[in-house]
Design an enzyme around this catalytic site. Structure first.
Site, mmCIF file in Angstrom:
data_model
loop_
_atom_site.group_PDB
_atom_site.id
_atom_site.type_symbol
_atom_site.label_atom_id
_atom_site.label_comp_id
_atom_site.label_asym_id
_atom_site.label_seq_id
_atom_site.Cartn_x
_atom_site.Cartn_y
_atom_site.Cartn_z
ATOM 1 N N HIS A 7 0.821 -1.216 0.000
ATOM 2 C CA HIS A 7 0.000 0.000 0.000
ATOM 3 C C HIS A 7 0.850 1.259 0.000
ATOM 4 O O HIS A 7 0.449 2.287 -0.524
ATOM 5 C CB HIS A 7 -0.965 -0.017 1.182
ATOM 6 C CG HIS A 7 -2.107 -0.936 0.934
ATOM 7 N ND1 HIS A 7 -2.154 -2.204 1.422
ATOM 8 C CD2 HIS A 7 -3.209 -0.776 0.158
ATOM 9 C CE1 HIS A 7 -3.246 -2.790 0.983
ATOM 10 N NE2 HIS A 7 -3.907 -1.947 0.222
ATOM 11 N N GLU A 33 -11.961 -9.573 -5.045
ATOM 12 C CA GLU A 33 -10.512 -9.662 -4.819
ATOM 13 C C GLU A 33 -10.113 -10.965 -4.137
ATOM 14 O O GLU A 33 -8.996 -11.094 -3.645
ATOM 15 C CB GLU A 33 -9.997 -8.429 -4.062
ATOM 16 C CG GLU A 33 -10.769 -8.076 -2.815
ATOM 17 C CD GLU A 33 -10.303 -6.773 -2.176
ATOM 18 O OE1 GLU A 33 -9.270 -6.217 -2.554
ATOM 19 O OE2 GLU A 33 -10.996 -6.319 -1.253
ATOM 20 N N ASP A 93 -5.116 -7.698 -4.530
ATOM 21 C CA ASP A 93 -5.369 -8.829 -3.634
ATOM 22 C C ASP A 93 -5.749 -10.078 -4.419
ATOM 23 O O ASP A 93 -5.380 -11.183 -4.032
ATOM 24 C CB ASP A 93 -6.466 -8.474 -2.622
ATOM 25 C CG ASP A 93 -5.900 -7.688 -1.459
ATOM 26 O OD1 ASP A 93 -4.799 -8.048 -0.997
ATOM 27 O OD2 ASP A 93 -6.523 -6.711 -1.029
ATOM 28 N N CYS A 149 -10.165 -1.847 -10.271
ATOM 29 C CA CYS A 149 -9.577 -0.728 -9.528
ATOM 30 C C CYS A 149 -8.208 -1.080 -8.954
ATOM 31 O O CYS A 149 -7.577 -0.248 -8.322
ATOM 32 C CB CYS A 149 -10.518 -0.244 -8.426
ATOM 33 S SG CYS A 149 -10.777 -1.469 -7.141
#
Ligand code: PEP
Ligand code: MG
Length: 548
Positions: free
Chosen positions: A188, A427, A451, A498
């Site tokens: 992240h 995900e 993910d 996304c």
């Protein structure tokens, strides 16, 4: 001149002084060589310094996020004046001949445990605060702290590692780029660097004597030059100014539609981490926000953000987007995204652990606070909500039921809200395999390929050693995507991507041929993607029909 290599997070060049940020060692010396009086004087000076820092933070927060949000820093200042706290520190120094840092961190732990065991919810929440203030004082005692992370002048930040919460708190106006020793390119922190459009390298074995030296971070070639030779510096400055020119050229694509040569239109939205990123969305002319990672509001906060605080932030984004779609992902905390006040246990396998929707469905009040804030913001524009980490139909039904409870509560309070479209993130492999059933429950799917790749390939996205195995073009991942798009469409759901893969220009044509309806990427990737989309002709070479 010295050269070091790493893994690049963003193709770009940063030129400026290096600033090494060292975190406080948690290991503190226990026994002091000084007298108790001298140790207490050290503590007291550090305490005063910490209060000064908190005063600066209060003023900054007051300006940026308002009085309600800023008040936590005032509470922290007061806690550092608390007689019980001061007596406890003094007691440990006196009786154990301890160092001030040991006495402070022990007091922090002891008080935190005592608060955590209290009945009263307000007092329980203070457990994280007392740890936080103690950590701040220890940092001052050890000569490291907040102000060291931020250079006065713009700089390239160098650190062993940066957590997502540290990254989100960085002053972006002073951050030219960053370099870390650890960290993977799918973490992240890496995603945040891309969102902020900041060149970054991970996996760099830096040296302490780099601090203050001039450097060129070359994201294209995965390296950093320290004390660059004059010719190299000139060449790199030219390359950087070319980059700026290219960016300016892309601006000519603003207001143009995202349509292929044969007339297929696709939505290109942007991903954001906080309300402040919305300027980047407008600047890059995204048609909407496809992923608002709302957990960063929690990571940027010292305590649970209240319904009002969240409402104000969502409303700001929704109003700024002026009717364009804003998809808010509900809290996806846990794993690498940790906020101390959640007091999540340390886990053996955090990526497979207590996170995201699993926390929301079990800590219902936290979830409801967020949902009410989102619903209230929906009265000011076009809002969609999506739930992360879904693995079953049951979870979606439970989340929707809680959403209905929130609507009823708002109605009772006489508070307005709009029509909120509901979607889920796809995900996990389980969600892909259940896509037909899940599509009956929601209006859209958004593929979280970061993910999805991690769980499909059984590769921890945080582990830098596995970066070479993390093959985002793996046929299993691409088939998962294709299957999801087809299942969604069979049941009237629109389907977007996304995850970071959405910005992979080598796959844009594949995704379009698969029938994807929307791609949501970091703001800086919107216009380059528009350029690619406008150059494609899907009517050509039909054999290229997605063979994955
Ligand atoms: C993803 O997993 O692809 C995603 C978009 O969510 P995050 O990266 O925040 O986990
Ligand atoms: Mg995810």
């Amino acid at each position: 001149m010295q050269v070091a290599t790493g893994k690049s997070i963003l193709n770009g060049i940063a030129i400026g002084p290096l600033r090494i940020y060292k975190k406080a060692e948690t290991q503190t010396t226990v026994t002091s060589t000084l007298t108790p009086e001298e140790e207490y004087a050290r503590f007291d000076a550090a305490r005063v310094k910490a209060q000064e820092q908190l005063g600066v933070l209060y003023e900054k927060a007051l300006e940026e996020v308002g009085e309600d949000n800023a008040s936590i820093f005032e509470i922290h200042q007061m806690m550092l004046d608390d007689d019980d706290y001061l007596d406890a520190v003094k007691g440990i120094i006196d009786t154990q001949n301890a160092t001030a840092e040991y006495a402070v961190s022990t007091t922090g732990e002891n008080f935190s445990a005592a608060f955590a065991a209290m009945e009263d919810e307000y007092m329980r929440a203070r457990a994280a605060d007392v740890k936080d203030i103690s950590h701040r004082v220890v940092n001052v005692l050890l000569g490291v702290g907040d102000e060291e992370m931020m250079a006065d002048q713009p700089a390239i930040l160098v650190a062993d590692d940066l957590t997502p919460s540290e990254t989100v708190q960085l002053d972006k106006t002073k951050l030219l780029g960053f370099i870390t020793r650890h960290g993977s390119s799918n973490s992240h922190t890496a995603i945040l660097a891309r969102t902020m459009n900041i060149p970054a390298l991970v996996g760099v074995d830096f040296q302490d004597d780099w601090d203050g030296k001039l450097a060129v971070l070359d994201g294209y070639n995965h390296c950093v030059y320290i004390d660059p030779a004059q010719e190299l510096l000139v060449a790199m400055e030219e390359k950087r100014s070319n980059d700026l020119k290219q960016e300016a050229l892309l601006q000519s694509l603003k207001k143009k539609p995202n349509v292929t040569l044969d007339g297929r239109e696709i939505k290109v939205y942007a991903n954001i981490g906080n309300a402040g990123d919305v300027g980047l969305v407008l600047q890059n002319d995204a048609q909407g926000i496809g992923l608002f990672r709302s957990e960063f509001i929690y990571l940027d906060s010292q305590d649970y953000p209240s319904e009002d605080q969240q409402f104000m932030l969502y409303k700001r984004v929704v109003e700024t987007m002026a009717g364009k779609k804003v998809i808010i992902r509900t809290l996806d905390i846990g794993a690498d995204k940790q906020a101390s006040y959640f007091e999540l246990d340390k886990e053996e396998n955090p990526a497979l652990g207590y996170r995201a929707i699993r926390i929301c469905l079990t800590r219902k009040e936290v979830f409801k606070t967020q949902l009410r804030a989102i619903l209230r913001a929906s009265a000011f524009g076009t809002v969609s909500v999506m739930f992360p980490m879904i693995i079953s139909v049951r979870e979606v039904r439970d989340a929707k039921e809680i959403m209905e409870e929130c609507k009823a509560e708002l109605q009772e309070r006489g508070v307005a809200f709009g029509n909120v479209e509901i979607g889920i993130m796809i995900e996990t492999p389980a969600a892909v395999l259940l896509a037909d059933e899940l599509a009956e429950e929601v209006e859209f799917f958004s593929l979280g390929t970061n993910d999805l790749t991690q769980y499909t390939l059984a590769i921890d996205r945080q582990n830098p050693k596995l970066d070479n195995f993390y093959d985002s073009h793996h046929p299993a991942v691409l088939r998962m995507i294709k299957h999801t798009i087809e299942a969604g469409h069979r049941h009237g759901c629109w389907v977007g991507i996304c995850g970071e893969l959405g910005a992979d220009q080598t796959l844009t044509e594949t995704f379009l041929r698969m029938g994807v309806d929307e791609l949501s990427v970091s703001p800086a990737a919107v216009l380059p993607l528009r350029k690619i989309i406008r150059s494609l002709d899907l009517s050509l070479d039909l054999n290229k029909e997605t063979q994955v």
